[in-house]
Design a protein around this motif. Structure first.
Motif, mmCIF file in Angstrom:
data_model
loop_
_atom_site.group_PDB
_atom_site.id
_atom_site.type_symbol
_atom_site.label_atom_id
_atom_site.label_comp_id
_atom_site.label_asym_id
_atom_site.label_seq_id
_atom_site.Cartn_x
_atom_site.Cartn_y
_atom_site.Cartn_z
ATOM 1 N N LYS A 189 0.879 -1.050 -0.031
ATOM 2 C CA LYS A 189 -0.125 -0.053 -0.006
ATOM 3 C C LYS A 189 0.918 1.210 0.032
ATOM 4 O O LYS A 189 1.751 1.419 0.882
ATOM 5 N N GLY A 190 0.871 2.004 -1.185
ATOM 6 C CA GLY A 190 1.739 3.142 -1.283
ATOM 7 C C GLY A 190 2.936 2.891 -2.006
ATOM 8 O O GLY A 190 2.952 1.871 -2.585
ATOM 9 N N GLN B 230 1.964 3.667 2.540
ATOM 10 C CA GLN B 230 0.690 4.259 3.277
ATOM 11 C C GLN B 230 -0.044 3.341 4.130
ATOM 12 O O GLN B 230 -1.114 3.601 4.428
ATOM 13 N N CYS B 231 0.834 2.296 4.465
ATOM 14 C CA CYS B 231 0.524 1.595 5.769
ATOM 15 C C CYS B 231 1.591 1.440 6.566
ATOM 16 O O CYS B 231 2.863 1.070 5.793
ATOM 17 N N SER C 204 3.512 -2.084 5.310
ATOM 18 C CA SER C 204 3.880 -1.868 4.059
ATOM 19 C C SER C 204 5.578 -0.939 4.270
ATOM 20 O O SER C 204 6.551 -1.414 3.677
ATOM 21 N N ASN D 229 1.947 -0.684 -6.066
ATOM 22 C CA ASN D 229 1.113 -0.136 -5.057
ATOM 23 C C ASN D 229 -0.288 -0.500 -5.556
ATOM 24 O O ASN D 229 -0.939 -0.099 -6.527
ATOM 25 N N LEU E 256 -3.057 0.391 -3.918
ATOM 26 C CA LEU E 256 -3.855 1.317 -3.961
ATOM 27 C C LEU E 256 -4.450 2.013 -5.061
ATOM 28 O O LEU E 256 -5.483 2.728 -5.370
ATOM 29 N N GLU E 257 -3.498 1.849 -6.132
ATOM 30 C CA GLU E 257 -4.187 2.471 -7.354
ATOM 31 C C GLU E 257 -4.798 1.764 -8.236
ATOM 32 O O GLU E 257 -5.307 2.437 -9.135
ATOM 33 N N PRO F 244 -7.941 -1.313 -7.808
ATOM 34 C CA PRO F 244 -8.690 -2.403 -7.160
ATOM 35 C C PRO F 244 -8.728 -3.695 -7.511
ATOM 36 O O PRO F 244 -8.608 -4.837 -6.796
ATOM 37 N N ARG G 82 -5.501 -4.989 -6.619
ATOM 38 C CA ARG G 82 -5.647 -5.362 -5.107
ATOM 39 C C ARG G 82 -6.196 -6.672 -4.788
ATOM 40 O O ARG G 82 -5.820 -7.299 -3.729
#
Length: 103
Positions: free
Chosen positions: A22-23, A29-30, A33, A52, A54-55, A57, A60
């Motif tokens: 994440k990030g 961003q966590c 990570s 990443n 988060l960019e 879904p 993800r």
């Protein structure tokens, strides 16, 4: 195999060290990570490819399906799924992570 599964497989098999996180390596961003990146750098990993999640879904969810592992980050070394930050931390403390990354 879906397009995203094919892309994930191509990414993890064509790069020696891949971290789905994440990030970014510069701005995780966590906490998990961030810890994963720190462990890789401390272990001497080079040319780390970070994705990443988060960019996108689709990526993800796709990586969770690919590994059958529910959490992010996820580390792949030489195409093999290693684990998340807890497993990486245990491996780091035992010296196993450093050995794996030098192999």
């Amino acid at each position: 195999m879906s397009d995203v599964q094919a892309w994930i497989k191509e990414t993890v098999t064509s790069n020696p060290v891949v971290l789905f996180m994440k990030g970014t390596a510069q701005f995780p961003q966590c906490g998990f990570s961030g810890r994963a990146i720190q462990l890789l750098k401390t272990s001497g990993a080079e040319n780390i490819v970070t994705i990443n999640v988060l960019e996108d879904p689709v990526v993800r969810q796709g990586i969770k399906d690919y590994s059958n592992w529910p959490t992010i980050p996820q580390l792949y070394v030489n195409g093999e799924f290693v684990g998340g930050s807890d497993i990486m931390n245990e491996m780091f403390e035992s010296g196993e992570l450093q050995t794996l990354l030098k192999a």
